[in-house]
Scaffold this motif. Structure first.
Motif, PDB file in Angstrom:
ATOM      1  N   ARG A  25       0.829  -1.220   0.000  1.00  0.00           N
ATOM      2  CA  ARG A  25       0.000   0.000   0.000  1.00  0.00           C
ATOM      3  C   ARG A  25       0.854   1.256   0.000  1.00  0.00           C
ATOM      4  O   ARG A  25       0.459   2.275  -0.556  1.00  0.00           O
ATOM      5  CB  ARG A  25      -0.936  -0.020   1.211  1.00  0.00           C
ATOM      6  N   LEU A  26       2.023   1.179   0.635  1.00  0.00           N
ATOM      7  CA  LEU A  26       2.892   2.359   0.635  1.00  0.00           C
ATOM      8  C   LEU A  26       3.481   2.605  -0.749  1.00  0.00           C
ATOM      9  O   LEU A  26       3.599   3.740  -1.199  1.00  0.00           O
ATOM     10  CB  LEU A  26       4.032   2.178   1.657  1.00  0.00           C
ATOM     11  N   THR A  27       3.867   1.518  -1.421  1.00  0.00           N
ATOM     12  CA  THR A  27       4.486   1.678  -2.742  1.00  0.00           C
ATOM     13  C   THR A  27       3.452   1.748  -3.860  1.00  0.00           C
ATOM     14  O   THR A  27       3.734   2.288  -4.923  1.00  0.00           O
ATOM     15  CB  THR A  27       5.431   0.505  -3.051  1.00  0.00           C
ATOM     16  N   GLY A  28       2.287   1.163  -3.622  1.00  0.00           N
ATOM     17  CA  GLY A  28       1.274   1.101  -4.672  1.00  0.00           C
ATOM     18  C   GLY A  28       1.578   0.019  -5.684  1.00  0.00           C
ATOM     19  O   GLY A  28       1.028   0.001  -6.779  1.00  0.00           O
ATOM     20  N   SER A  29       2.474  -0.899  -5.316  1.00  0.00           N
ATOM     21  CA  SER A  29       2.859  -1.959  -6.258  1.00  0.00           C
ATOM     22  C   SER A  29       3.097  -3.258  -5.493  1.00  0.00           C
ATOM     23  O   SER A  29       3.765  -3.263  -4.452  1.00  0.00           O
ATOM     24  CB  SER A  29       4.136  -1.540  -6.981  1.00  0.00           C
ATOM     25  N   ALA A  30       2.554  -4.364  -6.037  1.00  0.00           N
ATOM     26  CA  ALA A  30       2.688  -5.655  -5.351  1.00  0.00           C
ATOM     27  C   ALA A  30       4.142  -6.123  -5.332  1.00  0.00           C
ATOM     28  O   ALA A  30       4.653  -6.555  -4.292  1.00  0.00           O
ATOM     29  CB  ALA A  30       1.809  -6.693  -6.030  1.00  0.00           C
ATOM     30  N   ILE A  67      -1.202  17.244  -1.583  1.00  0.00           N
ATOM     31  CA  ILE A  67      -1.440  16.247  -2.636  1.00  0.00           C
ATOM     32  C   ILE A  67      -0.124  15.903  -3.328  1.00  0.00           C
ATOM     33  O   ILE A  67       0.521  16.757  -3.906  1.00  0.00           O
ATOM     34  CB  ILE A  67      -2.416  16.790  -3.707  1.00  0.00           C
ATOM     35  N   ILE A  68       0.274  14.674  -3.204  1.00  0.00           N
ATOM     36  CA  ILE A  68       1.461  14.215  -3.923  1.00  0.00           C
ATOM     37  C   ILE A  68       1.092  12.948  -4.663  1.00  0.00           C
ATOM     38  O   ILE A  68       0.793  11.930  -4.030  1.00  0.00           O
ATOM     39  CB  ILE A  68       2.630  13.925  -2.970  1.00  0.00           C
ATOM     40  N   PRO A  69       1.060  12.961  -5.990  1.00  0.00           N
ATOM     41  CA  PRO A  69       0.753  11.722  -6.705  1.00  0.00           C
ATOM     42  C   PRO A  69       1.873  10.733  -6.492  1.00  0.00           C
ATOM     43  O   PRO A  69       3.024  11.017  -6.787  1.00  0.00           O
ATOM     44  CB  PRO A  69       0.681  12.163  -8.171  1.00  0.00           C
ATOM     45  N   PHE A  70       1.578   9.616  -5.927  1.00  0.00           N
ATOM     46  CA  PHE A  70       2.644   8.710  -5.531  1.00  0.00           C
ATOM     47  C   PHE A  70       2.379   7.258  -5.916  1.00  0.00           C
ATOM     48  O   PHE A  70       3.251   6.536  -6.353  1.00  0.00           O
ATOM     49  CB  PHE A  70       2.830   8.819  -4.013  1.00  0.00           C
ATOM     50  N   GLY A  71       1.137   6.859  -5.799  1.00  0.00           N
ATOM     51  CA  GLY A  71       0.834   5.443  -5.968  1.00  0.00           C
ATOM     52  C   GLY A  71       0.904   4.941  -7.393  1.00  0.00           C
ATOM     53  O   GLY A  71       1.148   3.771  -7.632  1.00  0.00           O
ATOM     54  N   ALA A  72       0.709   5.796  -8.384  1.00  0.00           N
ATOM     55  CA  ALA A  72       0.609   5.326  -9.763  1.00  0.00           C
ATOM     56  C   ALA A  72       1.965   4.981 -10.322  1.00  0.00           C
ATOM     57  O   ALA A  72       2.668   5.821 -10.850  1.00  0.00           O
ATOM     58  CB  ALA A  72      -0.052   6.398 -10.608  1.00  0.00           C
TER      59      ALA A  72
END
Lengths: 178, 115
Positions: free
Chosen positions: A36-41, A98-103
């Motif tokens: 969840r922190l990285t947004g990537s499995a 707002i910081i776009p981070f997960g994508a």
């Protein structure tokens, strides 16, 4: 069933089976947090692995208390290290809005269920809110444990959790999360 | 009510998601890396220890040579002391009595100090 501190004490003496049991017990929490922190499995699992390897090396420094808080604090530090390597120019700012981070593009797009809604809703939060929600709501740390792990003031963590949970509920309530 | 209780429903959602993660492959991978690291560490320690032992073994001949020299010096000193004690005893037997009393006192003090 043996307690976490008992298993950790055995692991300090070099008992690999005891440490394996600790990994088995806490892997879901740590992997979930890192994902969840990285947004990537895949990146999340890499960080989770690094977390447990660091935990094995530093198991003697575990001074009792909640093992999950201890391991999540390591996970947070591993995440920051990876983040600094990949994006060294950006310092973490818990006051940022707002910081776009997960994508990062590696999340599968064919999972259209609650999980996806939850992930998308998490992405809508500010970075600080996401961190606090992931730690306190998803990983089950108390506000104080999350504050100690991140080094942020307790009040800041509480406020981020409160706002993050509110925003999360709002996004989840929407029929279509854009 | 604890603050954490206000988001119990969301926590359950996250927990349900985490429960789906398969544990065994992950645990096996982590423990494999732990064992590999331990193996490498053991190998490095053995190699360094082995090199140290070889270096130490190479020093042994010199060390033993010195010890033999020291041993002969000690032997010579003891035999010469015996000769001198014999000469002294022949000259005046009272010295032997004095040496015996001093020896007994030293032995008594040493014994008391140890207990």
């Amino acid at each position: 069933m043996r307690t976490d501190p008992d298993l950790a004490a055995d692991a300090v003496r070099g008992n690999e089976a005891a440490f394996a049991e600790l990994v088995r017990r806490h892997q879901a929490r740590v992997r979930g947090m890192a994902r969840r922190l990285t947004g990537s499995a895949s990146s999340g699992d890499d960080i989770a692995q690094a977390t447990f390897l660091t935990a094995w090396q530093k198991i003697a420094t575990y001074a009792g208390g909640t093992f999950s808080a201890w391991i999540c604090a390591i996970c947070w530090r591993e995440f920051l290290q990876v983040r600094r390597k990949t994006r060294p120019e950006i310092e973490f700012d818990e006051t940022a809005e707002i910081i776009p981070f997960g994508a990062q593009g590696s999340r599968p797009s064919d999972q259209q269920d609650d999980r996806m809604d939850l992930s998308r809703a998490l992405e809508k939060l500010t970075e600080a809110q996401r961190v606090c929600v992931v730690m306190c709501v998803a990983a089950g740390l108390t506000h104080r444990e999350a504050a100690e792990a991140t080094g942020w003031p307790l009040g800041t963590v509480k406020s981020h959790v409160l706002r993050g949970v509110e925003a999360l509920r709002k996004h989840l309530a929407k029929p279509e999360v854009a | 009510m604890r603050e954490e209780d206000t988001f119990q429903d969301l926590s359950s959602l996250f927990a349900a998601e985490d429960r789906e993660l398969e544990a065994k492959p992950f645990v096996d991978e982590v423990m494999g890396k732990v064992r590999r690291r331990a193996l490498i560490r053991r190998g490095v320690l053995l190699a360094v220890g082995g090199i140290g032992a070889v270096v130490a073994a190479l020093q042994l001949p010199g060390l033993l040579g010195e010890w033999v020299t020291l041993d002969s010096t000690v032997t010579n000193t003891i035999s010469s002391a015996q000769q001198q004690a014999g000469l002294l005893a022949n000259a005046d037997p009272l010295w032997l009595g004095i040496v015996a009393v001093v020896g007994l006192c030293v032995a008594a003090v040493t014994t008391l100090e140890r207990t």
